[in-house]
Scaffold this active site. Structure first.
Site, mmCIF file in Angstrom:
data_model
loop_
_atom_site.group_PDB
_atom_site.id
_atom_site.type_symbol
_atom_site.label_atom_id
_atom_site.label_comp_id
_atom_site.label_asym_id
_atom_site.label_seq_id
_atom_site.Cartn_x
_atom_site.Cartn_y
_atom_site.Cartn_z
ATOM 1 N N LYS A 13 0.827 -1.212 0.000
ATOM 2 C CA LYS A 13 0.000 0.000 0.000
ATOM 3 C C LYS A 13 0.862 1.263 0.000
ATOM 4 C CE LYS A 13 -2.212 -1.055 3.832
ATOM 5 N NZ LYS A 13 -1.660 -2.383 4.179
ATOM 6 N N ARG A 88 -9.269 0.779 9.035
ATOM 7 C CA ARG A 88 -8.870 -0.593 9.329
ATOM 8 C C ARG A 88 -9.931 -1.327 10.136
ATOM 9 N NH1 ARG A 88 -2.987 0.176 8.742
ATOM 10 N NH2 ARG A 88 -1.938 -1.797 8.929
ATOM 11 N N ARG A 128 11.566 -6.618 4.696
ATOM 12 C CA ARG A 128 11.506 -5.200 5.046
ATOM 13 C C ARG A 128 12.091 -4.974 6.438
ATOM 14 N NH1 ARG A 128 5.695 -2.214 4.833
ATOM 15 N NH2 ARG A 128 5.392 -3.067 6.905
ATOM 16 N N ARG A 134 11.764 -1.350 11.696
ATOM 17 C CA ARG A 134 10.445 -1.389 12.335
ATOM 18 C C ARG A 134 10.335 -2.618 13.219
ATOM 19 N NH1 ARG A 134 5.630 -0.127 8.094
ATOM 20 N NH2 ARG A 134 4.545 -1.313 9.712
ATOM 21 N N ARG A 146 -0.177 -9.725 13.181
ATOM 22 C CA ARG A 146 -0.751 -8.605 12.417
ATOM 23 C C ARG A 146 -1.655 -9.111 11.305
ATOM 24 N NH1 ARG A 146 4.514 -5.853 10.744
ATOM 25 N NH2 ARG A 146 3.226 -4.541 9.403
HETATM 26 P P1 ADP Z 1 1.349 -2.296 7.569
HETATM 27 O O1 ADP Z 1 0.276 -2.012 6.564
HETATM 28 O O2 ADP Z 1 2.609 -2.803 6.977
HETATM 29 O O3 ADP Z 1 0.861 -3.124 8.720
HETATM 30 P P2 ADP Z 1 1.230 0.422 8.562
HETATM 31 O O4 ADP Z 1 2.416 1.280 8.433
HETATM 32 O O5 ADP Z 1 0.018 0.750 7.768
HETATM 33 O O6 ADP Z 1 1.808 -0.992 8.252
HETATM 34 O O7 ADP Z 1 0.776 0.341 10.088
HETATM 35 C C1 ADP Z 1 1.661 -0.059 11.105
HETATM 36 C C2 ADP Z 1 0.901 -0.235 12.420
HETATM 37 O O8 ADP Z 1 0.295 1.019 12.811
HETATM 38 C C3 ADP Z 1 -0.263 -1.226 12.387
HETATM 39 O O9 ADP Z 1 0.161 -2.562 12.589
HETATM 40 C C4 ADP Z 1 -1.131 -0.686 13.543
HETATM 41 O O10 ADP Z 1 -0.609 -1.098 14.793
HETATM 42 C C5 ADP Z 1 -0.974 0.812 13.448
HETATM 43 N N1 ADP Z 1 -2.036 1.399 12.598
HETATM 44 C C6 ADP Z 1 -1.876 1.922 11.358
HETATM 45 N N2 ADP Z 1 -3.056 2.346 10.855
HETATM 46 C C7 ADP Z 1 -3.995 2.063 11.815
HETATM 47 C C8 ADP Z 1 -5.400 2.233 11.892
HETATM 48 N N3 ADP Z 1 -6.116 2.768 10.894
HETATM 49 N N4 ADP Z 1 -6.038 1.836 13.027
HETATM 50 C C9 ADP Z 1 -5.358 1.303 14.037
HETATM 51 N N5 ADP Z 1 -4.026 1.093 14.034
HETATM 52 C C10 ADP Z 1 -3.338 1.467 12.928
#
Ligand code: ADP
Length: 188
Positions: A13, A88, A128, A134, A146
């Site tokens: 994404k 999400r 990654r 991270r 996750r």
């Molecule tokens: P990825 O899509 O690789 O999991 P992101 O960078 O989108 O990584 O998100 C990393 C973390 O940030 C998620 O695992 C979550 O803990 C938190 N996070 C991101 N967006 C949201 C959201 N919309 N609601 C709740 N937690 C979020």
């Protein structure tokens, strides 16, 4: 145009959102990026978010929704917004609808869902993790957690948008440029 770029962790994404935002001159709003910036700057929000993110859990809806609305409000005249990593949960999707409706008289126009199988996701995230620093990418247990959180809380959103006729599935495997072409053709 308000576009939700959707898909499991590791689906690509972030990579694709940056390219789409550039091509169409849209704003790119990534909740993950905003959380990480706050963690780096050790803000109050960052400290709170980090306690969830490092374990692979979602940050609570209330916090995330408020943060996203603040970020959107910084860009009142955007040509379009690509939402990456948000919504999400169903609660977040409903909050987004109501925000767009009441504050802008707009709606979510389309949801592009990147489809990638679990084994490929785990492989990408571990890769990654070697360079990203991270913590949520460093450990296979957290990565699997996750993906479970995604399947339980986030995947149902596909139906939410499908019922509104807004969901388009895009094959998320292959070269970055070929996936980009598939996505871009949906916005052209
Ligand atoms: P990825 O899509 O690789 O999991 P992101 O960078 O989108 O990584 O998100 C990393 C973390 O940030 C998620 O695992 C979550 O803990 C938190 N996070 C991101 N967006 C949201 C959201 N919309 N609601 C709740 N937690 C979020």
């Amino acid at each position: 145009m308000n576009i939700v770029l959707f898909g499991p962790p590791g689906a690509g994404k972030g990579t694709q959102a940056v390219k789409l935002a550039e091509k169409f001159n849209y704003i790119h709003l990534s909740t993950g990026d905003i959380f990480r910036k706050n963690i780096k700057e050790n803000t109050e929000l960052g400290q709170l978010a980090s306690s969830y993110i490092s374990k692979g859990d979602l940050v609570p809806d209330e916090v995330t929704i408020k943060m996203l609305e603040d970020a959107a409000n910084e860009n009142p005249n955007a040509n379009g917004i690509i939402f990456d990593g948000f919504p999400r949960t169903i609660a977040q999707a409903k909050a987004l609808d109501s925000f767009l409706q009441t504050k802008r008289n707009q709606k979510v126009d389309k949801m592009l869902s990147l489809e990638v199988d679990d084994n490929e996701l785990i492989k990408r995230l571990l890769e990654r993790g070697i360079t990203s620093g991270r913590p949520d990418d460093a450990d296979e247990g957290i990565i699997r957690g996750r993906i479970e959180v995604y399947n339980k809380n986030t995947a149902p959103l596909k139906n939410f948008y499908m019922q509104q006729g807004k969901c388009v599935e895009i094959m998320g495997v292959g070269g970055i440029d070929s996936i980009f072409k598939r996505l871009a053709s949906e916005l052209a």
